[in-house]
Write a protein that holds these residues in place. Structure first.
Motif, PDB file in Angstrom:
ATOM      1  N   GLY A  93      -3.087  52.338  -5.329  1.00  0.00           N
ATOM      2  CA  GLY A  93      -1.669  51.770  -6.249  1.00  0.00           C
ATOM      3  C   GLY A  93      -0.813  52.606  -6.458  1.00  0.00           C
ATOM      4  O   GLY A  93      -0.580  53.953  -6.120  1.00  0.00           O
ATOM      5  N   VAL A  94       0.641  51.769  -6.644  1.00  0.00           N
ATOM      6  CA  VAL A  94       1.986  52.317  -5.811  1.00  0.00           C
ATOM      7  C   VAL A  94       1.916  51.935  -7.967  1.00  0.00           C
ATOM      8  O   VAL A  94       2.343  51.669  -8.805  1.00  0.00           O
ATOM      9  N   GLY A  95       2.424  53.815  -8.273  1.00  0.00           N
ATOM     10  CA  GLY A  95       2.780  53.654 -10.419  1.00  0.00           C
ATOM     11  C   GLY A  95       1.685  53.816 -10.815  1.00  0.00           C
ATOM     12  O   GLY A  95       0.847  53.984 -10.519  1.00  0.00           O
ATOM     13  N   ASP A  96       1.817  53.435 -12.495  1.00  0.00           N
ATOM     14  CA  ASP A  96       0.797  53.652 -13.170  1.00  0.00           C
ATOM     15  C   ASP A  96      -0.059  52.352 -14.163  1.00  0.00           C
ATOM     16  O   ASP A  96      -0.859  52.001 -13.976  1.00  0.00           O
ATOM     17  N   ALA A  97       0.371  51.740 -12.710  1.00  0.00           N
ATOM     18  CA  ALA A  97      -0.198  50.049 -13.207  1.00  0.00           C
ATOM     19  C   ALA A  97      -1.622  50.345 -13.077  1.00  0.00           C
ATOM     20  O   ALA A  97      -2.713  49.915 -13.754  1.00  0.00           O
ATOM     21  N   VAL A  98      -2.353  50.878 -11.435  1.00  0.00           N
ATOM     22  CA  VAL A  98      -3.182  50.161 -11.036  1.00  0.00           C
ATOM     23  C   VAL A  98      -4.977  52.177 -12.407  1.00  0.00           C
ATOM     24  O   VAL A  98      -5.423  51.207 -12.951  1.00  0.00           O
ATOM     25  N   LYS A 100      -3.680  53.068 -14.942  1.00  0.00           N
ATOM     26  CA  LYS A 100      -3.708  52.545 -16.600  1.00  0.00           C
ATOM     27  C   LYS A 100      -4.637  50.887 -16.660  1.00  0.00           C
ATOM     28  O   LYS A 100      -5.392  50.985 -18.129  1.00  0.00           O
ATOM     29  N   LEU A 101      -4.828  50.218 -15.637  1.00  0.00           N
ATOM     30  CA  LEU A 101      -5.765  49.141 -15.897  1.00  0.00           C
ATOM     31  C   LEU A 101      -7.140  50.461 -15.950  1.00  0.00           C
ATOM     32  O   LEU A 101      -8.280  49.558 -16.269  1.00  0.00           O
ATOM     33  N   VAL A 102      -7.335  51.141 -14.821  1.00  0.00           N
ATOM     34  CA  VAL A 102      -8.758  51.955 -14.934  1.00  0.00           C
ATOM     35  C   VAL A 102      -9.205  52.204 -16.422  1.00  0.00           C
ATOM     36  O   VAL A 102     -10.197  51.900 -16.664  1.00  0.00           O
ATOM     37  N   ALA A 103      -8.463  52.848 -16.619  1.00  0.00           N
ATOM     38  CA  ALA A 103      -8.525  53.743 -17.948  1.00  0.00           C
ATOM     39  C   ALA A 103      -8.691  52.612 -18.918  1.00  0.00           C
ATOM     40  O   ALA A 103      -9.764  52.926 -19.814  1.00  0.00           O
ATOM     41  N   GLU A 104      -7.846  51.250 -19.217  1.00  0.00           N
ATOM     42  CA  GLU A 104      -8.452  50.155 -20.422  1.00  0.00           C
ATOM     43  C   GLU A 104      -9.399  50.098 -19.764  1.00  0.00           C
ATOM     44  O   GLU A 104     -10.564  49.592 -20.980  1.00  0.00           O
ATOM     45  N   VAL A 134     -10.541  50.124  -7.160  1.00  0.00           N
ATOM     46  CA  VAL A 134     -10.157  48.887  -7.939  1.00  0.00           C
ATOM     47  C   VAL A 134      -8.360  49.461  -6.994  1.00  0.00           C
ATOM     48  O   VAL A 134      -7.998  50.140  -6.649  1.00  0.00           O
ATOM     49  N   LEU A 135      -8.100  48.036  -6.479  1.00  0.00           N
ATOM     50  CA  LEU A 135      -7.012  47.808  -5.566  1.00  0.00           C
ATOM     51  C   LEU A 135      -6.481  47.009  -6.113  1.00  0.00           C
ATOM     52  O   LEU A 135      -6.052  45.892  -6.925  1.00  0.00           O
ATOM     53  N   PRO A 136      -4.478  46.854  -6.085  1.00  0.00           N
ATOM     54  CA  PRO A 136      -3.661  46.217  -6.352  1.00  0.00           C
ATOM     55  C   PRO A 136      -4.090  44.570  -5.192  1.00  0.00           C
ATOM     56  O   PRO A 136      -4.923  44.332  -4.651  1.00  0.00           O
ATOM     57  N   PHE A 137      -4.332  43.977  -7.049  1.00  0.00           N
ATOM     58  CA  PHE A 137      -3.582  42.553  -6.605  1.00  0.00           C
ATOM     59  C   PHE A 137      -3.068  41.730  -5.635  1.00  0.00           C
ATOM     60  O   PHE A 137      -2.165  42.167  -5.750  1.00  0.00           O
ATOM     61  N   GLU A 174      -2.182  43.352 -11.721  1.00  0.00           N
ATOM     62  CA  GLU A 174      -3.622  42.645 -11.913  1.00  0.00           C
ATOM     63  C   GLU A 174      -4.535  44.173 -10.902  1.00  0.00           C
ATOM     64  O   GLU A 174      -3.574  43.977 -10.046  1.00  0.00           O
ATOM     65  N   ALA A 175      -5.555  43.524 -11.418  1.00  0.00           N
ATOM     66  CA  ALA A 175      -6.064  44.332  -9.203  1.00  0.00           C
ATOM     67  C   ALA A 175      -7.767  44.246  -8.798  1.00  0.00           C
ATOM     68  O   ALA A 175      -8.473  43.357 -10.354  1.00  0.00           O
ATOM     69  N   LEU A 176      -8.176  44.217  -8.043  1.00  0.00           N
ATOM     70  CA  LEU A 176      -9.795  43.729  -7.688  1.00  0.00           C
ATOM     71  C   LEU A 176     -10.660  45.030  -7.862  1.00  0.00           C
ATOM     72  O   LEU A 176     -10.409  45.996  -7.468  1.00  0.00           O
TER      73      LEU A 176
END
Length: 269
Positions: A93-98, A100-104, A134-137, A174-176
């Motif tokens: 993922g680019v940036g911290d979005a993915v 963050k989703l992984v950690a949550e 875990v990959l970006p939607f 979001e991610a998948l």
């Protein structure tokens, strides 16, 4: 009359009772992990997690926010996963979005490794270096070189979950999750379908073809390539390879890429 000391004593007793139940739950999970019953099944069960969260949210009441309830159980799910085997994940993922989703979703202690491309993360799962990716939607604006979904070959590698599962409002990025094998059903699911069709066919014609086969779907991405049009659809229900409705379709290629429990959105209490 309740004094502050009495209230604190009551809270301490509740904390002890909660702690006892958490330890009991961990013991049950440890026993399951050591049993032959679980040995042949997947560690990650997003469909079962979704059923549990829906049931708890449905019976929830009082001042504790539903989001807090979900966070508590997500941490327990993550701990249970870590108890059962050497689970690790790959992500891109680019940036911290993915991240963050992984950690949550998996907690801060889950072993994970970042990759510079989606194909590298998928390769890590394919060769056994990671249990999931875990990959970006997928997004219409994604550059072609970062489009990872056309390469999926379900059920060898398939989408099994969507992050976040719960959101009080707009979920943001979001991610998948991609793993080996098709996902377990949650009783309320959505599937991803890849359709490759004649470039002369319109989006509407492809949607109509799906509808005539009994598939209700929404278009996510359309790509016009030199000799084929490629579409990514989100369809209602769990559609697996071998589904009879797919055989009725008259496109160049139609195949399911996996599925996920329908996310919960818009609950604020």
């Amino acid at each position: 009359m309740n004094t502050l000391a009495n209230v604190r004593a009551e809270l301490d007793a509740i904390d002890d009772a909660l702690h006892d139940l958490l330890m009991r739950r961990a013991d049950v999970v440890a026993g399951l992990a050591a049993s032959r019953v679980k040995a042949s099944g997947p560690t990650l069960r997003p469909g079962r997690e979704a059923r549990i969260l829906r049931r708890l949210i449905g019976r929830h009441s009082g001042p504790l926010p539903a989001a807090a309830l979900v966070r508590l159980w997500r941490e327990m799910f993550a701990t249970s996963i870590r108890q059962q085997n050497n689970f690790s994940l790959a992500y891109h993922g680019v940036g911290d979005a993915v991240p963050k989703l992984v950690a949550e979703h998996f907690g801060m202690g889950m072993p994970s490794r970042a990759f510079t491309t989606p194909s590298q993360a998928l390769a890590a799962v394919g060769n056994g270096d990671a249990a999931i990716a875990v990959l970006p939607f997928p997004n219409e604006a994604d550059p072609t070189e970062l489009e990872w979904w056309p390469a999926l070959d379900a059920p060898r590698l398939a989408v099994v979950a969507r992050l976040p599962f719960f959101s009080e409002g707009n979920p943001g990025p979001e991610a998948l999750i991609v793993a080996h094998g098709m996902p377990d059903a949650s009783d309320d699911d959505r599937s991803l379908l890849l359709v490759e069709a004649d470039p002369e066919l319109s989006r509407g014609a492809v949607l109509q073809g799906l509808a005539e086969a009994g598939i209700t779907a929404r278009l996510l991405i359309a790509r016009r390539l030199p000799h084929v049009s490629r579409f990514l659809f989100e369809a209602d229900g769990l559609i697996e390879p071998g589904d009879g409705r797919l055989a009725a379709l008259n496109f160049i290629n139609t195949r399911p890429l996996g599925a996920y429990a329908t996310p919960i959105r818009g609950i604020s209490a």
